[in-house]
Scaffold this motif. Structure first.
Motif, short mmCIF file in Angstrom:
data_model
loop_
_atom_site.label_atom_id
_atom_site.label_comp_id
_atom_site.label_asym_id
_atom_site.label_seq_id
_atom_site.Cartn_x
_atom_site.Cartn_y
_atom_site.Cartn_z
N THR A 1 -20.24 -28.38 21.46
CA THR A 1 -20.53 -28.29 22.91
C THR A 1 -21.02 -30.01 23.05
O THR A 1 -21.01 -29.58 24.55
N ALA B 1 -23.20 -24.40 28.04
CA ALA B 1 -22.58 -25.10 28.94
C ALA B 1 -22.03 -25.05 30.09
O ALA B 1 -22.37 -25.49 30.94
N ILE C 1 -14.80 -24.79 22.08
CA ILE C 1 -15.39 -23.96 21.71
C ILE C 1 -15.03 -23.32 20.06
O ILE C 1 -15.89 -22.76 19.40
N ARG D 1 -20.78 -18.77 17.86
CA ARG D 1 -19.75 -20.10 19.50
C ARG D 1 -19.89 -19.16 20.39
O ARG D 1 -19.44 -20.40 21.56
N MET E 1 -18.27 -29.55 26.00
CA MET E 1 -18.10 -28.91 26.53
C MET E 1 -18.39 -29.52 28.52
O MET E 1 -17.53 -29.35 29.48
N SER F 1 -23.14 -19.86 22.06
CA SER F 1 -23.25 -21.72 22.84
C SER F 1 -22.07 -22.12 23.98
O SER F 1 -22.64 -22.92 24.41
N ALA F 2 -21.22 -21.33 23.84
CA ALA F 2 -20.49 -21.94 25.03
C ALA F 2 -20.93 -21.80 26.08
O ALA F 2 -21.06 -22.24 28.13
#
Lengths: 267, 267, 267
Positions: free
Chosen positions: A88, A130, A83, A123, A91, A126-127
Motif C-alpha cells: 500500500t 489508496a 496490489i 488486498r 500505491m 486496502s487498494a
C-alpha cells in the motif's frame, strides 16, 4: 536461479566472456548514469544511495524505457504487482504514475475489483483506500470510475463452455460451491465486464500470479493471455519488469513455466 | 510437516519415549522460565500472555542464545526475514537490536539494497523508512551508511563466468533483458559491492528465500552460501531461527532442500 | 486453474450448456441482489461499486450464509487468513464480526498465539495490536482472554508419540534444535493448551496454510484436522471461503491436495 552448478568445468573461455561482459556492462552503466533522472525519493537517496542509483539508472533509466512493453502496460503490471503484494505504501506513487502513463481511472478501479478475486478481498479493499486519495487529489469524479453495472462482453463462447465443463469436473467434485462461483461469478460475470479489456484482465492476472509466486495457475493464464492478444515478447517483458517489483526469485520461478507454454504454442 | 502418518503402527515404546520427552521438556521449561527476561512488549504480555511467555522463554530465552549462530548473525537473518515479509511494524525493534548486536549501520542499508533485488523494490523502499527513523534517533550520520559507490570485489571469476553462461543459456532464450540485468547488475554489480561481505550477502539472501517460501532458488544459494563460508551448522540454525520469524511451515519446506544440498556436498 | 486447454475440441453442446448456466446464474444474481444487505464500506461502494456489489451479493449475501460452515467457524477461518496474510487493516472489522458470531475473546487471543508458530511471530504481534483496540472498545476485560497457563489436554498419545519419532527422524538429522522445539514446544505445549480445542487449532492452522499457499504442510494438517473432527464438507467449504479472502489461486492450489487426502481416507 538453481542448478547452475550443473554446468561443466570452468575454462578460460568463460573468463574471457566475463571480461567482455563486464566491459559492455560498464559502458552501459556510464550511458545509463548520463540518461538517469532522479526518481528515487529523497529519503532513499539519503539513506541508501546505492539503491537510489539502481532505481534511477536501471529501473527507471532502463527497464521502464524498454519499448517491448508500453509505459501504460508497465503501469498496469506494476499496479497489479503492488496490489497482489499488499504494498500500500507504494500505491499512491504508482496510481499517479499510471494515470500519467495513460491508465484511465476506471481501469484502476476495474483492476482492483478484478484482483479481489485473484489476490483476495483484503488486498483489494486496502487498494481502494489508496486509490480514493489519489482520485480526490487529482479531482477525478466518481462518474469516471468503473460503474457497478457494465456492458457484458461475449467471449469465445465455445472455449468458455469447455472451461466451464472442466471447472465443474475438476473443482465441482470437491467443492461444488467454488465451482459455481468460478463459473457464474468469476468467469461468467467478472471476466465479461467491459470496464477492462480481456487482454488487460489477462495482463493484471498474470502479473499478480507471478508477483505472488503462484506458478500453478500460470500455464492456464499465460495461454488465455496470448489468446487475448498478449505477445510472447510482452509476456517476457512482464516477467522482467516484475523481477524488480516482486524480486528476482519470483521472476526466475515464472520463467520455466513461460518457456514451456511458449514452446507448446509454437508446435 | 507432512506424511507423518506413514510411520508404522503405534507401540508402547513410543508412549514411553513421549513420557520421557515430556519430562525433559518440563524440566527445560522450568529452567527457561528462570532465565527468561521480559522481552515481549507490555501489550503482548497483557493481551496474549501465553505468546509473551513463548517469546520470553523460548524465542529470546533459548533460540537467540544458542551459540550455533552469533547474535549478530541472528539479527541479520531476522532483518532479512522482516524485509522479505514486509513486516515494517517489527523493523524498528530489530534494526535497533541488530545495531546493539554489532550489525553496522552500513550493513543494514546494504542489506536493504541487496534485498530490493531478492524481495522486490517495494519491500526495500518500505524498509528505508523504518531505518531512517532508527538512524536518526541513534544519531547515526549519513557517512556511516553504505555509499552509492563501493569498492568492487573480485569474486571466484571462473565460477562467475560459468554462472553467467548458465544465465544467458537458461534465462536469455526467454527474457534476454532479464538475463542481462542478472549478469551485469545483480551479479556483476550488486554482489561485487564491498559494503557487505559475500558471506553476509548469502546469509541475507538465503534468509529472505526461506522466509518467503521460495525453495526453488534455495539449492543455488545454499551452495553459494557454503562456498562463501557459511557452515552447515549455521545454515541449519538459520532455518530454525526463521521458523519463529516466518512460521514453522517455511522452515519445514526448507529442510528437505537443505538436506539434499548438504548430502550432495559431502559426497 | 491450469490445463483447461487439455479438454477436447469445442462442440455445440457446450454452447448450449453455457447458455443454460448463464440463465441460471442470472436468476441467482437477481435473487442475491434482493437479499443483499450493504456490508461493503461506504468508500468501496463509492470508488469500486462493482466490488461493493460482489461483496454484498456474493461474499456476504451468499458465501457467508451457506450452512455448510457455521458463521462462527467462518469467522475463525477469516481471522486465520487475515493473520496469515498480515491484513491488519481488515482485522478490526473481522475481530468484531467474529465476536458477534460467537467467537470468544480468548479464542481470538489463542488463535493469535497459535499462528505465531504457523505464520511467524511478526504476523502474530501485529494482530495483538488490532485485537487490543477491539477488546478495549467492547469493554472486554483481560480475565476473559487466554491466560499464560492453561490446562494440559491429553491428545492421542500413541499418535503423538509416532509423530514425535517422525519429527526426530526427519527434522532432527538436519536441525536438532528445530526438532526439539517442534516436539516439546509446538506439539508438546501449544497444541495441548485447552484455550482452543484441537478441532479449532486444526481449523485455523489449515486456514493459515491455504491462505499462505503452503500446500506442502496441508496433507498432514488436513488429516490431523479430520482426526480432530472436521468433516470433508467443512474443509471443502473452508477452501471455498478462503478463495475470497486469499484469492482464487490459493484455493485452486489447495483443492487437489484436499482431493487426494479425502480419497486416501475413504479407501
Amino acid at each position: 536461479m538453481n542448478d547452475h552448478s550443473s554446468v561443466g568445468d570452468p575454462m578460460k573461455v568463460f573468463t574471457a566472456i566475463l571480461a567482455a561482459v563486464s566491459l559492455v556492462a560498464s559502458a552501459q552503466a556510464q550511458e545509463r548514469k548520463t540518461a538517469a533522472q532522479k526518481v528515487a525519493p529523497a529519503i532513499v537517496q539519503e539513506i541508501t544511495p546505492a539503491l537510489a542509483a539502481f532505481t534511477d539508472e536501471i529501473l527507471f533509466g532502463d527497464v521502464w524505457r524498454r519499448p517491448e512493453l508500453a509505459p501504460r502496460d508497465r503501469s498496469m503490471v506494476t499496479i497489479a504487482a503492488l496490489i497482489a503484494g499488499g504494498h500500500t505504501a507504494q500505491m499512491t506513487g504508482h496510481f499517479n504514475r499510471g494515470l500519467d502513463n495513460g491508465v484511465k481511472p476506471d481501469e484502476i478501479t476495474a483492476t482492483i475489483t478484478h484482483l479481489a478475486f485473484y489476490a483476495g478481498w483484503p488486498r483489494a479493499i486496502s487498494a481502494v483506500d489508496a486509490a480514493k486519495d489519489v482520485f480526490a487529489k487529482r479531482g477525478i469524479e466518481l462518474d469516471q470510475l468503473a460503474a457497478e453495472s457494465s456492458e457484458v462482453l461475449s467471449l469465445d463462447e465455445a472455449g468458455e463452455a469447455q472451461r466451464a465443463v472442466a471447472v465443474d469436473d475438476q473443482v465441482g467434485a470437491i467443492a461444488p460451491a467454488l465451482a459455481r462461483y468460478t463459473n457464474s461469478v468469476l468467469f461468467g460475470d467478472l471476466w465479461r465486464r467491459a470496464d477492462l479489456t480481456p487482454r488487460d484482465r489477462s495482463l493484471v492476472t498474470i502479473s499478480a500470479l507471478i508477483a505472488a509466486g503462484q506458478s500453478e495457475q500460470l500455464p492456464f493464464h499465460l495461454n488465455r493471455g496470448m489468446d487475448n492478444g498478449l505477445t510472447q515478447i510482452q509476456l517476457s517483458e512482464v516477467i522482467t519488469h516484475i523481477a524488480f517489483y516482486a524480486g528476482w526469485p519470483r521472476a526466475m520461478s515464472a520463467l520455466p513455466v513461460a518457456k514451456s507454454v511458449f514452446a507448446a504454442r509454437t508446435k
